[in-house]
Scaffold this active site. Structure first.
Site, PDB file in Angstrom:
ATOM      1  N   ASN A 136       0.707  -1.327  -0.092  1.00 23.68           N
ATOM      2  CA  ASN A 136       0.387  -0.183   0.289  1.00 23.68           C
ATOM      3  C   ASN A 136       0.848   1.264   0.381  1.00 23.68           C
ATOM      4  O   ASN A 136       0.594   2.397  -0.103  1.00 23.68           O
ATOM      5  CB  ASN A 136      -1.446  -0.136   1.220  1.00 23.68           C
ATOM      6  CG  ASN A 136      -0.090   0.336   2.378  1.00 23.68           C
ATOM      7  OD1 ASN A 136       1.139   0.332   2.289  1.00 23.68           O
ATOM      8  ND2 ASN A 136      -1.091   0.001   3.647  1.00 23.68           N
ATOM      9  N   HIS A 138       3.292   1.973   1.996  1.00 23.93           N
ATOM     10  CA  HIS A 138       3.426   2.401   3.535  1.00 23.93           C
ATOM     11  C   HIS A 138       5.310   2.411   3.187  1.00 23.93           C
ATOM     12  O   HIS A 138       5.735   1.204   2.819  1.00 23.93           O
ATOM     13  CB  HIS A 138       3.237   1.570   4.674  1.00 23.93           C
ATOM     14  CG  HIS A 138       3.610   0.312   5.046  1.00 23.93           C
ATOM     15  ND1 HIS A 138       2.253  -1.350   5.198  1.00 23.93           N
ATOM     16  CD2 HIS A 138       4.403  -0.405   4.656  1.00 23.93           C
ATOM     17  CE1 HIS A 138       3.468  -1.905   5.710  1.00 23.93           C
ATOM     18  NE2 HIS A 138       4.245  -1.101   5.548  1.00 23.93           N
ATOM     19  N   GLU A 143       1.440   4.522   7.822  1.00 22.91           N
ATOM     20  CA  GLU A 143       1.031   4.327   7.187  1.00 22.91           C
ATOM     21  C   GLU A 143       0.090   5.157   6.165  1.00 22.91           C
ATOM     22  O   GLU A 143       0.069   6.183   6.326  1.00 22.91           O
ATOM     23  CB  GLU A 143      -0.325   3.161   7.188  1.00 22.91           C
ATOM     24  CG  GLU A 143      -0.481   2.439   7.969  1.00 22.91           C
ATOM     25  CD  GLU A 143       0.032   0.998   7.505  1.00 22.91           C
ATOM     26  OE1 GLU A 143       0.200   0.803   5.740  1.00 22.91           O
ATOM     27  OE2 GLU A 143      -0.046   0.011   7.786  1.00 22.91           O
TER      28      GLU A 143
HETATM   29  C1  GLP Z   1       6.256  -4.748   7.538  1.00 21.29           C
HETATM   30  C2  GLP Z   1       7.430  -3.591   7.686  1.00 21.29           C
HETATM   31  C3  GLP Z   1       7.991  -2.836   6.450  1.00 21.29           C
HETATM   32  C4  GLP Z   1       8.807  -3.732   5.318  1.00 21.29           C
HETATM   33  C5  GLP Z   1       6.893  -3.985   3.993  1.00 21.29           C
HETATM   34  C6  GLP Z   1       6.881  -5.189   3.690  1.00 21.29           C
HETATM   35  O1  GLP Z   1       4.957  -4.031   6.853  1.00 21.29           O
HETATM   36  N1  GLP Z   1       6.936  -2.720   8.769  1.00 21.29           N
HETATM   37  O2  GLP Z   1       9.647  -1.742   7.050  1.00 21.29           O
HETATM   38  O3  GLP Z   1       8.625  -2.624   4.707  1.00 21.29           O
HETATM   39  O4  GLP Z   1       6.130  -4.374   5.414  1.00 21.29           O
HETATM   40  O5  GLP Z   1       7.367  -6.520   3.876  1.00 21.29           O
HETATM   41  P1  GLP Z   1       8.202  -7.923   3.097  1.00 21.29           P
HETATM   42  O6  GLP Z   1       9.557  -7.366   2.463  1.00 21.29           O
HETATM   43  O7  GLP Z   1       8.689  -8.796   3.433  1.00 21.29           O
HETATM   44  O8  GLP Z   1       6.789  -7.450   1.345  1.00 21.29           O
END
Ligand code: GLP
Length: 241
Positions: A136, A138, A143
């Site tokens: 999304n 973030h 968020e």
């Molecule tokens: C989480 C973390 C982020 C991370 C994101 C994506 O919510 N707080 O710092 O970048 O998810 O995660 P992934 O790399 O597992 O897709």
């Protein structure tokens, strides 16, 4: 914002490790901003390999993690404390007193947030901030919202993020609903930013973070205003560019 498209997750991880290595070689006291999630895992594996081969020394390095779930004890297998310990810190020579992760179990989370910001300032700010990106848009746990916080703060996770992160927990209900995250100010104050993304699931977020519009609906889009932000993505994540 400089976008580098590579062929694979493994190439992305190697290139990211190259950036970290050169920052530490240029300054053995570098302050690193670190991220969790599945995206930087390959980079951590590569950094551990390089440490074992004597190519990189973490003795004087300082680290600040982006975020942590609220009320998840540090030894919980899904806490970001546990992630960092098992994926990186246990395998390199970083000194425990130089490692910083927001405490999700602090008695007073608001105080913990201001303590964390003070520590970043006392350390002289972040030299290199590593980021992943949520589907999304973030970053950390900043968020999409009408307004974004500058400082480290408590955040309510969106249904999208709860759903995405439920893959690490036994059920959706077990995902903590709140977290502590570094704010956009600490992230944007980093001297250099490196955002990583891999896979088609990130393609839309990558497109909307880099299409020339800055909006709090896509927190990562603010990175377009940073003077030294590099994005390394694989061809799947670049599919909509
Ligand atoms: C989480 C973390 C982020 C991370 C994101 C994506 O919510 N707080 O710092 O970048 O998810 O995660 P992934 O790399 O597992 O897709």
């Amino acid at each position: 914002m400089k976008i580098i498209i590579v062929q694979s997750y493994s190439e992305m991880s190697q290139e990211a490790a190259d950036v970290v290595t050169s920052i530490i070689k240029a300054n053995n006291r570098a302050v690193l901003g670190l991220a969790t999630g599945s995206t930087p895992e390959g980079m951590y594996v590569e950094l551990v390999k390089r440490f074992r081969n004597g190519l990189i020394d973490f003795q004087e390095v300082v680290s600040f993690n982006l975020d942590e779930y609220l009320n998840l004890p540090p030894d919980h297998r899904q806490s970001y404390h546990y992630y960092m310990k098992t994926k990186l810190f246990d395998h390199i020579n970083i000194r425990p007193e130089k490692v910083n992760i927001p405490s999700g179990s602090a008695e007073n989370p608001e105080l913990e947030c201001s303590r964390y910001d003070r520590k970043i300032i006392e350390a002289g700010g972040i030299n290199l901030q590593i980021l992943g990106i949520g589907s999304n848009g973030h970053i950390g746990f900043n968020e999409p919202a009408d307004a974004l916080s500058i400082n480290t703060h408590l955040v309510e996770l969106t249904p999208d993020t709860l759903q995405a992160n439920s893959r690490f927990f036994e059920s959706l209900e077990q995902v903590p609903k709140k977290a502590i995250t570094m704010g956009m100010g600490s992230i944007m104050s980093a001297k250099k930013i490196l955002l990583l993304a891999s896979g088609t699931g990130k393609a839309r977020a990558i497109k909307s973070m880099s299409d020339g519009i800055v909006t709090t609906a896509v927190p990562a889009s603010l990175l377009q205003l940073h003077h030294d932000a590099t994005v390394i993505i694989d061809s799947d994540a670049a599919a909509l560019l």
